[in-house]
Design a protein around this motif. Structure first.
Motif, PDB file in Angstrom:
ATOM      1  N   SER A  66       1.047  -1.415  -0.099  1.00  0.00           N
ATOM      2  CA  SER A  66      -0.246   0.184  -0.010  1.00  0.00           C
ATOM      3  C   SER A  66       0.741   1.068  -0.042  1.00  0.00           C
ATOM      4  CB  SER A  66      -1.434   0.334   1.283  1.00  0.00           C
ATOM      5  OG  SER A  66      -0.616   0.404   2.919  1.00  0.00           O
ATOM      6  N   GLN A  67       1.710   1.101   0.526  1.00  0.00           N
ATOM      7  CA  GLN A  67       2.721   2.046   0.044  1.00  0.00           C
ATOM      8  C   GLN A  67       3.034   2.714  -0.997  1.00  0.00           C
ATOM      9  OE1 GLN A  67       6.995   0.812   2.001  1.00  0.00           O
ATOM     10  NE2 GLN A  67       7.480   1.605   0.157  1.00  0.00           N
ATOM     11  N   PHE A  68       3.347   2.082  -2.224  1.00  0.00           N
ATOM     12  CA  PHE A  68       2.970   2.423  -3.659  1.00  0.00           C
ATOM     13  C   PHE A  68       2.118   3.136  -3.998  1.00  0.00           C
ATOM     14  CE2 PHE A  68       6.438  -0.576  -2.689  1.00  0.00           C
ATOM     15  CZ  PHE A  68       7.747   0.185  -2.804  1.00  0.00           C
ATOM     16  N   GLY A  69       1.032   3.286  -3.258  1.00  0.00           N
ATOM     17  CA  GLY A  69      -0.688   3.893  -3.468  1.00  0.00           C
ATOM     18  C   GLY A  69      -1.148   2.949  -4.831  1.00  0.00           C
ATOM     19  N   TRP A  70      -1.388   4.101  -5.456  1.00  0.00           N
ATOM     20  CA  TRP A  70      -2.602   3.794  -6.479  1.00  0.00           C
ATOM     21  C   TRP A  70      -1.636   2.556  -7.961  1.00  0.00           C
ATOM     22  CZ3 TRP A  70      -1.902   4.591 -11.570  1.00  0.00           C
ATOM     23  CH2 TRP A  70      -1.281   5.653 -11.764  1.00  0.00           C
ATOM     24  N   ILE A  71      -0.627   2.719  -8.267  1.00  0.00           N
ATOM     25  CA  ILE A  71       0.299   2.176  -9.097  1.00  0.00           C
ATOM     26  C   ILE A  71       0.606   0.921  -8.994  1.00  0.00           C
ATOM     27  CG2 ILE A  71       3.007   2.467 -10.040  1.00  0.00           C
ATOM     28  CD1 ILE A  71       3.166   4.815  -9.620  1.00  0.00           C
ATOM     29  N   ALA A  72       0.621   0.526  -7.635  1.00  0.00           N
ATOM     30  CA  ALA A  72       1.002  -1.105  -7.126  1.00  0.00           C
ATOM     31  C   ALA A  72      -1.032  -1.889  -7.087  1.00  0.00           C
ATOM     32  CB  ALA A  72       1.004  -0.582  -5.201  1.00  0.00           C
ATOM     33  N   SER A  73      -1.658  -0.713  -6.892  1.00  0.00           N
ATOM     34  CA  SER A  73      -3.188  -1.369  -7.324  1.00  0.00           C
ATOM     35  C   SER A  73      -3.244  -1.887  -8.534  1.00  0.00           C
ATOM     36  CB  SER A  73      -4.138  -0.216  -6.944  1.00  0.00           C
ATOM     37  OG  SER A  73      -4.289  -0.414  -6.127  1.00  0.00           O
ATOM     38  N   VAL A  74      -2.835  -0.865  -9.829  1.00  0.00           N
ATOM     39  CA  VAL A  74      -2.978  -1.755 -10.777  1.00  0.00           C
ATOM     40  C   VAL A  74      -1.974  -2.341 -11.142  1.00  0.00           C
ATOM     41  CG1 VAL A  74      -2.447  -0.749 -13.596  1.00  0.00           C
ATOM     42  CG2 VAL A  74      -3.510   0.807 -11.435  1.00  0.00           C
ATOM     43  N   LEU A  75      -0.500  -2.698 -10.925  1.00  0.00           N
ATOM     44  CA  LEU A  75       0.146  -3.610 -11.531  1.00  0.00           C
ATOM     45  C   LEU A  75       0.037  -4.767 -10.668  1.00  0.00           C
ATOM     46  CD1 LEU A  75       3.715  -1.445 -11.315  1.00  0.00           C
ATOM     47  CD2 LEU A  75       2.312  -1.877 -12.630  1.00  0.00           C
ATOM     48  N   LEU A  76      -1.077  -4.978  -9.900  1.00  0.00           N
ATOM     49  CA  LEU A  76      -0.954  -6.256  -9.144  1.00  0.00           C
ATOM     50  C   LEU A  76      -2.285  -6.545  -9.454  1.00  0.00           C
ATOM     51  CD1 LEU A  76       1.083  -5.514  -5.445  1.00  0.00           C
ATOM     52  CD2 LEU A  76       1.624  -6.878  -6.985  1.00  0.00           C
ATOM     53  N   ASN A  77      -3.647  -5.915 -10.282  1.00  0.00           N
ATOM     54  CA  ASN A  77      -5.158  -6.037 -10.595  1.00  0.00           C
ATOM     55  C   ASN A  77      -4.929  -7.415 -11.097  1.00  0.00           C
ATOM     56  OD1 ASN A  77      -7.153  -6.109 -12.105  1.00  0.00           O
ATOM     57  ND2 ASN A  77      -6.742  -3.992 -11.725  1.00  0.00           N
ATOM     58  N   LYS A  78      -5.836  -8.265 -10.602  1.00  0.00           N
ATOM     59  CA  LYS A  78      -5.901  -9.535 -10.655  1.00  0.00           C
ATOM     60  C   LYS A  78      -6.412  -9.650 -12.038  1.00  0.00           C
ATOM     61  CE  LYS A  78      -6.632 -10.379  -5.841  1.00  0.00           C
ATOM     62  NZ  LYS A  78      -7.659 -12.358  -5.357  1.00  0.00           N
ATOM     63  N   ASP A  79      -6.992  -8.561 -13.285  1.00  0.00           N
ATOM     64  CA  ASP A  79      -7.502  -9.294 -14.206  1.00  0.00           C
ATOM     65  C   ASP A  79      -6.793  -8.708 -15.276  1.00  0.00           C
ATOM     66  OD1 ASP A  79     -10.658  -9.344 -13.159  1.00  0.00           O
ATOM     67  OD2 ASP A  79     -10.720  -7.576 -12.975  1.00  0.00           O
ATOM     68  N   ALA A  80      -5.328  -8.476 -14.735  1.00  0.00           N
ATOM     69  CA  ALA A  80      -4.177  -8.197 -15.436  1.00  0.00           C
ATOM     70  C   ALA A  80      -2.910  -8.976 -15.374  1.00  0.00           C
ATOM     71  CB  ALA A  80      -3.920  -6.922 -15.581  1.00  0.00           C
ATOM     72  N   PRO A  81      -3.402 -10.605 -15.474  1.00  0.00           N
ATOM     73  CA  PRO A  81      -2.177 -10.684 -15.028  1.00  0.00           C
ATOM     74  C   PRO A  81      -0.609 -11.169 -15.647  1.00  0.00           C
ATOM     75  CG  PRO A  81      -3.713 -12.667 -16.106  1.00  0.00           C
ATOM     76  CD  PRO A  81      -4.495 -11.519 -15.702  1.00  0.00           C
ATOM     77  N   ALA A  82      -0.789 -10.702 -16.849  1.00  0.00           N
ATOM     78  CA  ALA A  82       0.185 -10.639 -16.938  1.00  0.00           C
ATOM     79  C   ALA A  82       1.450  -9.360 -17.141  1.00  0.00           C
ATOM     80  CB  ALA A  82       0.160 -10.020 -19.613  1.00  0.00           C
ATOM     81  N   GLY A  83       0.458  -8.669 -16.676  1.00  0.00           N
ATOM     82  CA  GLY A  83       1.435  -7.570 -16.021  1.00  0.00           C
ATOM     83  C   GLY A  83       2.259  -8.233 -14.310  1.00  0.00           C
ATOM     84  N   GLN A  84       1.484  -8.437 -13.461  1.00  0.00           N
ATOM     85  CA  GLN A  84       2.423  -9.291 -12.652  1.00  0.00           C
ATOM     86  C   GLN A  84       3.270  -9.893 -13.161  1.00  0.00           C
ATOM     87  OE1 GLN A  84      -0.642 -11.266  -9.128  1.00  0.00           O
ATOM     88  NE2 GLN A  84      -2.022 -10.156 -10.146  1.00  0.00           N
ATOM     89  N   ALA A  85       2.661 -10.894 -14.087  1.00  0.00           N
ATOM     90  CA  ALA A  85       4.558 -11.385 -14.845  1.00  0.00           C
ATOM     91  C   ALA A  85       5.371 -10.456 -14.738  1.00  0.00           C
ATOM     92  CB  ALA A  85       4.017 -12.396 -15.575  1.00  0.00           C
TER      93      ALA A  85
END
Length: 393
Positions: A320-339
């Protein structure tokens, strides 16, 4: 009286420039229709290379000085470059990085810090362009791209190549984009959709937002003294005399670093090398200091990635210290982003390379090449993109 007259003259110059460049703010913006033109790009438009380099260096210095006075603008300059690219609609072929984001930002009546900092960054680019008009022009869309690249370099990151030659967008038309997209007010789904709408892949989105996360994290963790120290030059300008103390003996590491800089072939088959990029200390040491540099520019991505898969006995950073950007990069609907986040966290070299390609692609979305050999070589060429289908670990 003299100061008042000078102020009026400056305001008149600004109004004239804004009218010519279609960079209109406040009540001057009377049209809210979305942009309907592609970006036209002529890499040879600046002519003489020496004048072009001098103009670009002057603009970069203006950006660095603005960041020095207000470190929060480092994030804003980078955000402007992303937002300008995201005005492109891949489906309709309209919009693109034509400097229209400045019109959008300056027309906003919002008074929050995010908007005010964006507007301050816009005014820096406009003022620099006004000054350069007296000698050699830098177009507003080129200034936006250069500003974003300089923000990354200012905090310790790599030199991002910027293809020069963009023309300015249609007068009086606002881009079809939510200015608050990168403010933290937009939902993760809306941010992801904006990148997809512009034709960018999850891989490119992760690289670009990773850069934003890094720039924002560095400027929040460094003191004002760090920024002041960063403006001090490290070496003597070529062709100028200086004291022997201005020079230092090259170490083996220095020589190896210079060799690495020239090892990579920048030619991808059709890229035109009318771009900017000077030695990393040309405008002083980078403010990242011992926080980040080119060798560990993935530091904050690594911390975020570790937070998603904590290892036994290791201190874990709260995502959460990385704010909204973390929410985007860790979004479950974009698994390729997490990879890709995991990939960049484990390989700084891969991240630096992908960030460079992604930023270059972002700042050329929708570009149609014009002008002699460039039009013949590049017109209707598909852009070089980073695909998600070659993910390998």
């Amino acid at each position: 009286m003299a100061n008042r007259a000078a102020t009026k003259l400056e305001m008149a110059d600004r109004r004239h420039f804004l009218g010519q460049a279609a960079i209109l703010g406040g009540s001057l913006l009377v049209s809210t229709n979305p942009a309907q033109a592609s970006v036209f790009l002529d890499p040879a438009m600046y002519g003489d290379q020496e004048n072009r380099v001098a103009a670009v260096d002057t603009l970069r210095e203006k950006v660095r000085r603005a960041i020095l006075q207000n470190p929060e603008l480092a994030t804003s300059f980078y955000q402007l470059s992303i937002l300008d690219g995201l005005t492109y609609n891949a489906k309709t072929g309209t919009g693109g990085p034509d400097g229209g984001v400045l019109k959008l930002a300056l027309s906003s009546k919002a008074t929050d810090d995010y908007t005010k900092n964006l507007q301050a960054a816009c005014n820096t680019l406009i003022d620099a362009s006004i000054a350069l008009k007296k000698y050699t022009a830098i177009t507003i869309p080129d200034a936006v791209a250069i500003g974003g690249a300089e923000a990354v370099q200012a905090i310790g990151g790599p030199t991002l190549s910027v293809q020069l030659g963009r023309t300015e967008g249609p007068k009086g038309k606002l881009p079809d984009l939510d200015l608050n997209l990168l403010s933290g007010k937009a939902s993760p789904d809306n941010v992801i959709e904006a990148f997809k709408r512009s034709g960018l892949t999850d891989r490119e989105m992760t690289a670009l937002l990773g850069g934003l996360l890094t720039v924002d994290s560095v400027q929040k963790t460094r003191s004002t003294d760090d920024w002041r120290e960063s403006v001090k030059p490290r070496y003597v300008e070529r062709g100028k005399m200086g004291r022997m103390s201005d020079y230092k003996r090259l170490t083996d590491d220095d020589i190896a670093a210079m060799e690495d800089e020239y090892d990579e072939d920048p030619d991808d088959g059709w890229y035109i090398a009318d771009s900017f990029g000077t030695k990393k200390d040309a405008f002083g040491a980078r403010v990242g200091g011992d926080t980040v540099d080119e060798k560990n520019f993935n530091k904050f991505l690594k911390e975020l990635n570790d937070a998603t898969s904590p290892k036994k006995g290791k201190t874990v950073t709260d995502p959460s210290q990385f704010g909204w950007i973390a929410s985007v990069l860790l979004n479950k609907d974009a698994p390729a982003g997490q990879a890709w986040l995991n990939k960049y966290a484990t390989s700084n070299l891969s991240y630096i390379k992908d960030l460079g390609v992604s930023f270059n692609s972002l700042t050329q979305l929708g570009a149609e090449y014009t002008g002699g050999k460039y039009e013949n070589l590049l017109k209707n060429k598909p852009r070089k993109s980073l695909n998600d289908d070659d993910l390998r670990f």
